[in-house]
Design a protein around this motif. Structure first.
Motif, PDB file in Angstrom:
ATOM      1  N   GLU A  10       0.823  -1.211   0.000  1.00 33.90           N
ATOM      2  CA  GLU A  10       0.000   0.000   0.000  1.00 33.90           C
ATOM      3  C   GLU A  10       0.863   1.269   0.000  1.00 33.90           C
ATOM      4  OE1 GLU A  10      -2.262  -3.420   1.386  1.00 33.90           O
ATOM      5  OE2 GLU A  10      -0.364  -2.522   2.084  1.00 33.90           O
ATOM      6  N   ARG A  11       1.938   1.267   0.781  1.00 37.39           N
ATOM      7  CA  ARG A  11       2.799   2.457   0.847  1.00 37.39           C
ATOM      8  C   ARG A  11       3.436   2.740  -0.510  1.00 37.39           C
ATOM      9  NH1 ARG A  11       8.286   3.361   1.306  1.00 37.39           N
ATOM     10  NH2 ARG A  11       8.658   1.114   1.280  1.00 37.39           N
ATOM     11  N   GLU A  12       3.960   1.715  -1.149  1.00 33.62           N
ATOM     12  CA  GLU A  12       4.637   1.902  -2.424  1.00 33.62           C
ATOM     13  C   GLU A  12       3.648   2.328  -3.518  1.00 33.62           C
ATOM     14  OE1 GLU A  12       4.870  -0.668  -0.463  1.00 33.62           O
ATOM     15  OE2 GLU A  12       6.984  -1.029   0.034  1.00 33.62           O
ATOM     16  N   VAL A  13       2.479   1.690  -3.547  1.00 37.78           N
ATOM     17  CA  VAL A  13       1.478   2.041  -4.562  1.00 37.78           C
ATOM     18  C   VAL A  13       1.022   3.484  -4.368  1.00 37.78           C
ATOM     19  CG1 VAL A  13      -0.864   1.563  -5.371  1.00 37.78           C
ATOM     20  CG2 VAL A  13       0.717  -0.331  -4.946  1.00 37.78           C
ATOM     21  N   ALA A  14       0.874   3.896  -3.108  1.00 35.31           N
ATOM     22  CA  ALA A  14       0.464   5.274  -2.838  1.00 35.31           C
ATOM     23  C   ALA A  14       1.512   6.259  -3.336  1.00 35.31           C
ATOM     24  CB  ALA A  14       0.220   5.464  -1.349  1.00 35.31           C
ATOM     25  N   ALA A  15       2.800   5.907  -3.158  1.00 39.88           N
ATOM     26  CA  ALA A  15       3.869   6.798  -3.626  1.00 39.88           C
ATOM     27  C   ALA A  15       3.849   6.924  -5.145  1.00 39.88           C
ATOM     28  CB  ALA A  15       5.227   6.272  -3.156  1.00 39.88           C
ATOM     29  N   LEU A  16       3.620   5.803  -5.837  1.00 39.87           N
ATOM     30  CA  LEU A  16       3.556   5.844  -7.294  1.00 39.87           C
ATOM     31  C   LEU A  16       2.342   6.651  -7.765  1.00 39.87           C
ATOM     32  CD1 LEU A  16       4.475   2.133  -8.101  1.00 39.87           C
ATOM     33  CD2 LEU A  16       5.938   4.136  -8.326  1.00 39.87           C
ATOM     34  N   ALA A  17       1.208   6.443  -7.103  1.00 44.11           N
ATOM     35  CA  ALA A  17      -0.002   7.165  -7.488  1.00 44.11           C
ATOM     36  C   ALA A  17       0.176   8.666  -7.303  1.00 44.11           C
ATOM     37  CB  ALA A  17      -1.184   6.654  -6.667  1.00 44.11           C
ATOM     38  N   GLN A  18       0.788   9.035  -6.195  1.00 42.69           N
ATOM     39  CA  GLN A  18       1.011  10.467  -5.946  1.00 42.69           C
ATOM     40  C   GLN A  18       1.932  11.074  -7.001  1.00 42.69           C
ATOM     41  OE1 GLN A  18       3.323  11.523  -2.433  1.00 42.69           O
ATOM     42  NE2 GLN A  18       1.918  13.224  -2.037  1.00 42.69           N
ATOM     43  N   LEU A  19       2.978  10.321  -7.387  1.00 42.32           N
ATOM     44  CA  LEU A  19       3.909  10.817  -8.398  1.00 42.32           C
ATOM     45  C   LEU A  19       3.200  11.048  -9.724  1.00 42.32           C
ATOM     46  CD1 LEU A  19       6.939  11.386  -9.026  1.00 42.32           C
ATOM     47  CD2 LEU A  19       7.079   9.012  -9.787  1.00 42.32           C
ATOM     48  N   LEU A  20       2.328  10.121 -10.104  1.00 39.24           N
ATOM     49  CA  LEU A  20       1.633  10.243 -11.386  1.00 39.24           C
ATOM     50  C   LEU A  20       0.519  11.289 -11.335  1.00 39.24           C
ATOM     51  CD1 LEU A  20       1.465   6.452 -12.262  1.00 39.24           C
ATOM     52  CD2 LEU A  20       2.898   8.172 -13.363  1.00 39.24           C
ATOM     53  N   ASP A  21      -0.125  11.417 -10.164  1.00 43.08           N
ATOM     54  CA  ASP A  21      -1.212  12.395 -10.037  1.00 43.08           C
ATOM     55  C   ASP A  21      -0.691  13.821 -10.034  1.00 43.08           C
ATOM     56  OD1 ASP A  21      -3.060  10.396  -9.971  1.00 43.08           O
ATOM     57  OD2 ASP A  21      -3.242  10.351  -7.774  1.00 43.08           O
ATOM     58  N   ARG A  22       0.525  13.998  -9.498  1.00 43.40           N
ATOM     59  CA  ARG A  22       1.063  15.348  -9.327  1.00 43.40           C
ATOM     60  C   ARG A  22       2.309  15.563 -10.169  1.00 43.40           C
ATOM     61  NH1 ARG A  22       0.631  16.057  -2.711  1.00 43.40           N
ATOM     62  NH2 ARG A  22      -1.599  15.622  -2.519  1.00 43.40           N
ATOM     63  N   THR A  23       2.314  15.057 -11.370  1.00 39.20           N
ATOM     64  CA  THR A  23       3.480  15.214 -12.235  1.00 39.20           C
ATOM     65  C   THR A  23       3.804  16.695 -12.408  1.00 39.20           C
ATOM     66  OG1 THR A  23       2.900  13.226 -13.452  1.00 39.20           O
ATOM     67  CG2 THR A  23       4.440  14.739 -14.500  1.00 39.20           C
ATOM     68  N   PRO A  25       5.313  20.115 -13.968  1.00 37.20           N
ATOM     69  CA  PRO A  25       5.464  20.499 -15.386  1.00 37.20           C
ATOM     70  C   PRO A  25       6.850  20.184 -15.941  1.00 37.20           C
ATOM     71  CG  PRO A  25       4.398  22.255 -14.139  1.00 37.20           C
ATOM     72  CD  PRO A  25       4.867  21.247 -13.136  1.00 37.20           C
ATOM     73  N   ARG A  26       7.861  20.139 -15.065  1.00 35.44           N
ATOM     74  CA  ARG A  26       9.219  19.888 -15.536  1.00 35.44           C
ATOM     75  C   ARG A  26       9.626  18.430 -15.327  1.00 35.44           C
ATOM     76  NH1 ARG A  26      13.213  24.573 -13.668  1.00 35.44           N
ATOM     77  NH2 ARG A  26      14.495  23.466 -15.176  1.00 35.44           N
ATOM     78  N   GLY A  27       8.665  17.563 -15.019  1.00 32.47           N
ATOM     79  CA  GLY A  27       8.952  16.140 -14.949  1.00 32.47           C
ATOM     80  C   GLY A  27       9.429  15.691 -13.582  1.00 32.47           C
ATOM     81  N   ALA A  28       9.610  14.368 -13.472  1.00 35.81           N
ATOM     82  CA  ALA A  28      10.027  13.785 -12.199  1.00 35.81           C
ATOM     83  C   ALA A  28      10.702  12.441 -12.467  1.00 35.81           C
ATOM     84  CB  ALA A  28       8.827  13.597 -11.278  1.00 35.81           C
ATOM     85  N   VAL A  29      11.535  12.020 -11.511  1.00 35.82           N
ATOM     86  CA  VAL A  29      12.252  10.752 -11.601  1.00 35.82           C
ATOM     87  C   VAL A  29      12.139  10.043 -10.267  1.00 35.82           C
ATOM     88  CG1 VAL A  29      14.475   9.617 -12.074  1.00 35.82           C
ATOM     89  CG2 VAL A  29      13.904  11.771 -13.220  1.00 35.82           C
ATOM     90  N   LEU A  30      11.961   8.733 -10.304  1.00 38.50           N
ATOM     91  CA  LEU A  30      11.915   7.924  -9.089  1.00 38.50           C
ATOM     92  C   LEU A  30      12.671   6.625  -9.348  1.00 38.50           C
ATOM     93  CD1 LEU A  30      10.764   7.536  -6.182  1.00 38.50           C
ATOM     94  CD2 LEU A  30       8.867   6.310  -7.252  1.00 38.50           C
ATOM     95  N   PRO A 159       6.148  17.319 -19.094  1.00 36.70           N
ATOM     96  CA  PRO A 159       5.477  16.337 -18.220  1.00 36.70           C
ATOM     97  C   PRO A 159       5.934  14.912 -18.524  1.00 36.70           C
ATOM     98  CG  PRO A 159       3.989  17.050 -19.953  1.00 36.70           C
ATOM     99  CD  PRO A 159       5.236  17.878 -20.110  1.00 36.70           C
ATOM    100  N   VAL A 160       7.174  14.610 -18.132  1.00 35.44           N
ATOM    101  CA  VAL A 160       7.762  13.283 -18.347  1.00 35.44           C
ATOM    102  C   VAL A 160       8.134  12.707 -16.987  1.00 35.44           C
ATOM    103  CG1 VAL A 160       9.647  11.974 -19.389  1.00 35.44           C
ATOM    104  CG2 VAL A 160       8.668  13.930 -20.609  1.00 35.44           C
ATOM    105  N   VAL A 161       7.654  11.496 -16.696  1.00 34.86           N
ATOM    106  CA  VAL A 161       7.974  10.805 -15.455  1.00 34.86           C
ATOM    107  C   VAL A 161       8.810   9.576 -15.788  1.00 34.86           C
ATOM    108  CG1 VAL A 161       7.060   9.580 -13.448  1.00 34.86           C
ATOM    109  CG2 VAL A 161       5.880  11.608 -14.313  1.00 34.86           C
ATOM    110  N   ILE A 162       9.920   9.424 -15.094  1.00 43.45           N
ATOM    111  CA  ILE A 162      10.755   8.225 -15.242  1.00 43.45           C
ATOM    112  C   ILE A 162      10.693   7.452 -13.934  1.00 43.45           C
ATOM    113  CG2 ILE A 162      13.072   7.323 -15.634  1.00 43.45           C
ATOM    114  CD1 ILE A 162      13.685   9.839 -17.237  1.00 43.45           C
ATOM    115  N   ILE A 163      10.215   6.230 -13.997  1.00 36.53           N
ATOM    116  CA  ILE A 163      10.225   5.336 -12.835  1.00 36.53           C
ATOM    117  C   ILE A 163      11.122   4.163 -13.204  1.00 36.53           C
ATOM    118  CG2 ILE A 163       8.877   3.926 -11.263  1.00 36.53           C
ATOM    119  CD1 ILE A 163       6.465   5.666 -11.858  1.00 36.53           C
ATOM    120  N   ALA A 164      12.186   3.984 -12.454  1.00 38.96           N
ATOM    121  CA  ALA A 164      13.180   2.958 -12.771  1.00 38.96           C
ATOM    122  C   ALA A 164      13.314   1.990 -11.604  1.00 38.96           C
ATOM    123  CB  ALA A 164      14.531   3.608 -13.064  1.00 38.96           C
TER     124      ALA A 164
END
Length: 882
Positions: A10-23, A25-30, A159-164
């Protein structure tokens, strides 16, 4: 499988959801870090599912262990689906990216130009809808793709998100880039029990407890260990690490399959492409009889692979490694050989052939060297290094084996990879190298030798260059340039310098080479300055970024800072256009020091910041030492005394010991701090040491940059006569060199140290020089001359000069000098507009003074020099400023 793996997440899924919901404008990396089987891939699947539901364009890539040497294999997975957007890129970026995939012919593209192209390509795609890049098993990406992904992560735009996802225990630039991390650890006992109940409901309580104890909260282990335990008659499990036990479990599952299926799995395991037709052809060659796709049905039923859209994929990387672990080396080689027989692609066929043998094979070794050339043509330098290293191992002739290792080391040197160079040189040293290759190994080792100075080593390098010159004058010049750099960095003595110059002069065929001039400039920046400056000013600048950088270094070495700035600026433009960011970071570092010495402090700070960032992005920590020293000088010039001293100590501890040129710059910074603090005797003693050949901070050419400040300290500390003697010595040196750095500083010192009867003539002569590129020096002259005029009660003339000086100091960022000019102006009775920063300083000092605190305590509280505190207090008492 995915749903079960996400139990307890649940903790990890919540972190991913928050990252995608609040992308942003200059992108994000996780970066998700965890052990094998811990659920990283399932979390990536979950992120992909959520991203798709939110309208993201999904781009996936995954590293495969045996794919790590194939150029840009991972990158092609990522951007292949969006290559139709490549027309939106600038031409040079478009051509570089397509060349990386072998889709167009052209000059070898720079890796960082390819990286820039990917940044811009993703931004173009994201203009329509946000993009999610899901990267699995980053630790196994081919080196080029790994570096590009890291670069893109640092510069992600739009709006580019990188999840690795990456395994713990592996290194790589992506891990060390400082991206936000999400640790994926074990699931708790309740979640483990749920997973076990769902997948092994028939276990007795004792078996359940044992599996949970063995699995350590690893979801994959909770699924697989019950199956493995059931396959062992005693119900036992081997005392191995968890990943080893899982690999054994998958290997055991494969061992029960039909012979044809086992062969197909082995071929699939050594083939990173995963192409079904290719694997069928390879399996047919291995077995010596035709096989069909149905041979994978038992493996699919056993939960080892999936076969979809003509591709074969292992359901988990440990399944691939488990299959490989179960087979012998001879079987591995046979599978590689069978694939080589089935492939049309020359590059891949050669690679598999190289994996199919153990002993020397010169035919395959030659083909691998050709592979390296092909990799270089696509900008895949790391793949070329791997190909050459493997080629060397398969080469029977020792001298050729060493030569190929040196070729690989040369490419690693070009990438600034000291670690790889060192390993390759050690291997090459154990071969029977030719004399010329012995010279090459010495030169490559020298370029990463951080031990300072040494006349003996300079003479060794000269001997080496003399022996190499008849066969390879280009290599000889490289070696002599390395010797010249030793003379530049440290005091190697006049005999060693003369030897280098004599050797360079005996290479007439290299006279037009910029390295020839730079070697002379580095070893004799005074005696050869006239020759170097004349050659640089009559040589057309051209459009070779490398040559312009080397020419800029030569101009810098002889003290022609304006010319150095011009050449380096030209180089910067070209290298930016070519996307050659590794070399660009070196240009920017050199520019920052040049701008400091010219007095363009704001520009120096800007290029220094970008230079440091690029050095980190391109893996060149060695350039950080010079930048650190430049930062010290910058802090001293802008009045940040405490930070300047802190960084000076850091630089001495890290890199500067034994390097006169660095110690000279650090000594100048300390002198500036002492001068600003009113510790005039300390300032004079500190700066005077730069001109003393017996001191470790002595550096003749860099001493030129300290003369102006030594003259100030001499007047304030009562050492005019000693300073005049030094100026007389430098006047003699000035007859030998047209160095603007020396002549401008001398002109200032003459005026400051002169008697009142002579001072004005010296000041006027100094101001008649062309100072258009020397804003700090011009403002210092105006301040000094204006102050002298004020003391002569020639107020109107003084005000004009002081106003000009104040304006220049403010513009270039020399704030303490700007305030000093204001105080001098105030002493003339002129109205003063104090900038907000100065007004705030005054307010703080006034408040603390009202508490009757001494200047020393106020200075300590506000992190200001004591003299600055006194200077601001004097502001309310016109005419009292010194």
């Amino acid at each position: 499988m995915g749903a079960a793996m996400l139990v307890g997440r649940e903790r990890e899924v919540a972190a991913l959801a928050q990252l995608l919901d609040r992308t942003p404008p200059r992108g994000a990396v996780l970066l998700m870090l965890g052990d094998p089987g811990i659920g990283k891939s399932s979390l990536l699947d979950e992120a992909e599912s959520r991203g798709r539901a939110r309208g993201f364009r999904i781009l996936r890539l995954a590293g495969v262990e045996c794919e790590a040497t194939f150029p840009f294999a991972g990158l092609h997975q990522m951007v292949g689906p969006v290559l139709d957007h490549v027309s939106l890129l600038p031409r040079h970026e478009r051509e570089a990216l397509l060349a990386a995939f072998g889709l167009v012919e052209g000059p070898p593209p720079d890796l960082f130009l390819i990286s820039l192209a990917v940044v811009d390509l993703l931004a173009a795609v994201a203009a329509d809808r946000p993009v999610l890049v899901a990267a699995d098993d980053v630790q196994w990406l081919d080196r080029q793709s790994h570096e590009v992904l890291t670069f893109v992560g640092r510069r992600v735009a739009g709006p580019v998100v990188i999840i690795a996802a990456m395994r713990r225990g592996h290194a790589g630039s992506f891990l060390h880039a400082g991206f936000p991390e999400l640790a994926i650890g074990r699931v708790d006992d309740d979640a483990a029990a749920q997973i076990l109940s769902a997948h092994a409901p028939g276990l007795c309580p004792a078996e359940r407890r044992r599996i949970q104890r063995e699995a350590l909260g690893n979801p994959l282990a909770l699924r697989e260990l019950p199956i493995a335990m059931a396959a062992v008659p005693s119900g036992g499990l081997r005392p191995l690490t968890l990943s080893d036990r899982l690999e054994h479990a998958f290997a055991g599952r494969g061992a029960e399959l039909p012979s044809a299926t086992r062969d197909a799995l082995l071929v699939a395991a050594v083939d990173p492409a995963g192409d079904l037709a290719e694997i069928i052809a390879g399996t047919s060659a291995l077995r010596g009889e035709p096989v069909t796709p149905e041979m994978f049905d038992p493996a699919r039923a056993a939960g080892l692979v999936s076969v979809e859209e003509d591709r074969v994929a292992f359901l988990h990387p440990l399944m691939r490694s488990g299959i490989l672990q179960a087979e012998s080396l001879a079987r591995h080689q046979a599978a590689h050989g069978a694939l080589a027989d089935a492939l049309d692609d020359v590059y891949r066929r050669t690679w598999h052939l190289a994996q199919s043998i153990v002993g020397p094979d010169d035919r395959i070794a030659d083909a691998l060297e050709a592979n390296a050339a092909q990799a270089l043509s696509r900008g895949a330098v790391f793949s070329a290094i791997n190909d050459l290293e493997r080629s060397a191992h398969l080469t029977s002739w020792s001298a050729l084996r060493g030569h190929r290792l040196l070729m690989a080391a040369g490419h690693a040197f070009g990438m600034g990879r000291e670690d790889i160079v060192h390993e390759l040189l050690q291997s090459a040293a154990r071969t029977d190298l030719t004399d010329l290759d012995r010279a090459r190994i010495e030169w490559l080792g020298e370029m990463f030798d951080h031990t300072p100075g040494g006349a003996a080593r300079v003479n060794e390098l000269c001997d080496l260059a003399v022996r190499s010159a008849p066969a390879d004058p280009d290599l000889a010049l490289d070696i002599l340039l390395a010797a010249a750099l030793r003379c530049w960095w440290a005091d190697t003595g006049p005999a060693a310098r003369a030897r280098v110059v004599a050797c360079v002069d005996r290479l007439p065929e290299t006279v037009g080479d910029p390295r020839h001039l730079t070697a002379l400039a580095g070893v004799e920046p005074v005696l050869r300055a006239r020759q170097v400056i004349e050659a640089l000013t009559r040589t057309p600048p051209g459009d070779d970024g490398d040559a312009l950088l080397v020419m800029g270094l030569a101009a810098h070495a002889v003290g022609h800072m304006a010319l150095a700035a011009e050449l380096l600026a030209r180089s910067e433009v070209i290298l930016r256009r070519q996307g050659r960011l590794g070399l660009l970071s070196q240009v920017l570092t050199t520019q920052s020091v040049t701008y400091v010495l010219l007095g363009e402090l704001v520009r120096a700070a800007d290029v220094a910041e970008e230079g440091k960032r690029l050095a980190a992005e391109t893996g060149q920590p060695a350039w950080g030492a010079g930048q650190l020293v430049c930062d010290v000088l910058l802090k001293a010039f802008v009045g940040d005394a405490q930070e300047a001293l802190r960084r000076a100590i850091e630089a001495e501890l890290r890199e500067a010991r034994g390097r006169n040129v660095m110690l000279s710059m650090l000594q100048l910074a300390r002198g500036l701090v002492s001068l600003a603090a009113g510790r005039n005797r300390d300032a004079y003693r500190t700066l005077r040491a730069i001109f003393d050949p017996a001191e470790p901070s002595f550096h003749q050419r860099h001493g030129f940059a300290s003369l102006m400040f030594l003259a100030d300290a001499a007047v304030r500390a009562g050492h005019r006569e000693d300073a005049r003697e030094l100026v007389a010595e430098l006047e003699m040196i000035a007859r030998e060199t047209p160095s603007p750095l020396l002549h401008i500083h001398l002109s200032y010192a003459r005026g400051v140290l002169a008697t009142d009867e002579d001072a004005e003539d010296f000041y006027l002569a100094a101001l008649r020089q062309d100072l258009s590129n020397w804003p700090y020096a011009r403002a210092k002259l105006e301040l000094a001359y204006g102050s002298w005029l004020r003391r002569q009660n020639r107020v109107r003339q003084a005000q004009s000069l002081l106003t000009s000086a104040q304006s220049t100091f403010d513009r270039i960022g020399a704030l303490p000098c700007g305030d000093e000019a204001r105080l001098e102006l105030q002493a003339t009775g002129a109205p003063i507009d104090w900038p907000e920063s100065s007004a705030e300083r005054l307010r703080q000092i006034t408040e603390l003074s009202a508490q009757r605190l001494p200047d020393d305590e106020i200075a300590e509280r506000l992190s200001l020099p004591r003299a600055v505190v006194a200077m601001y207090r004097d502001r309310t008492r016109p005419g009292t400023h010194r």
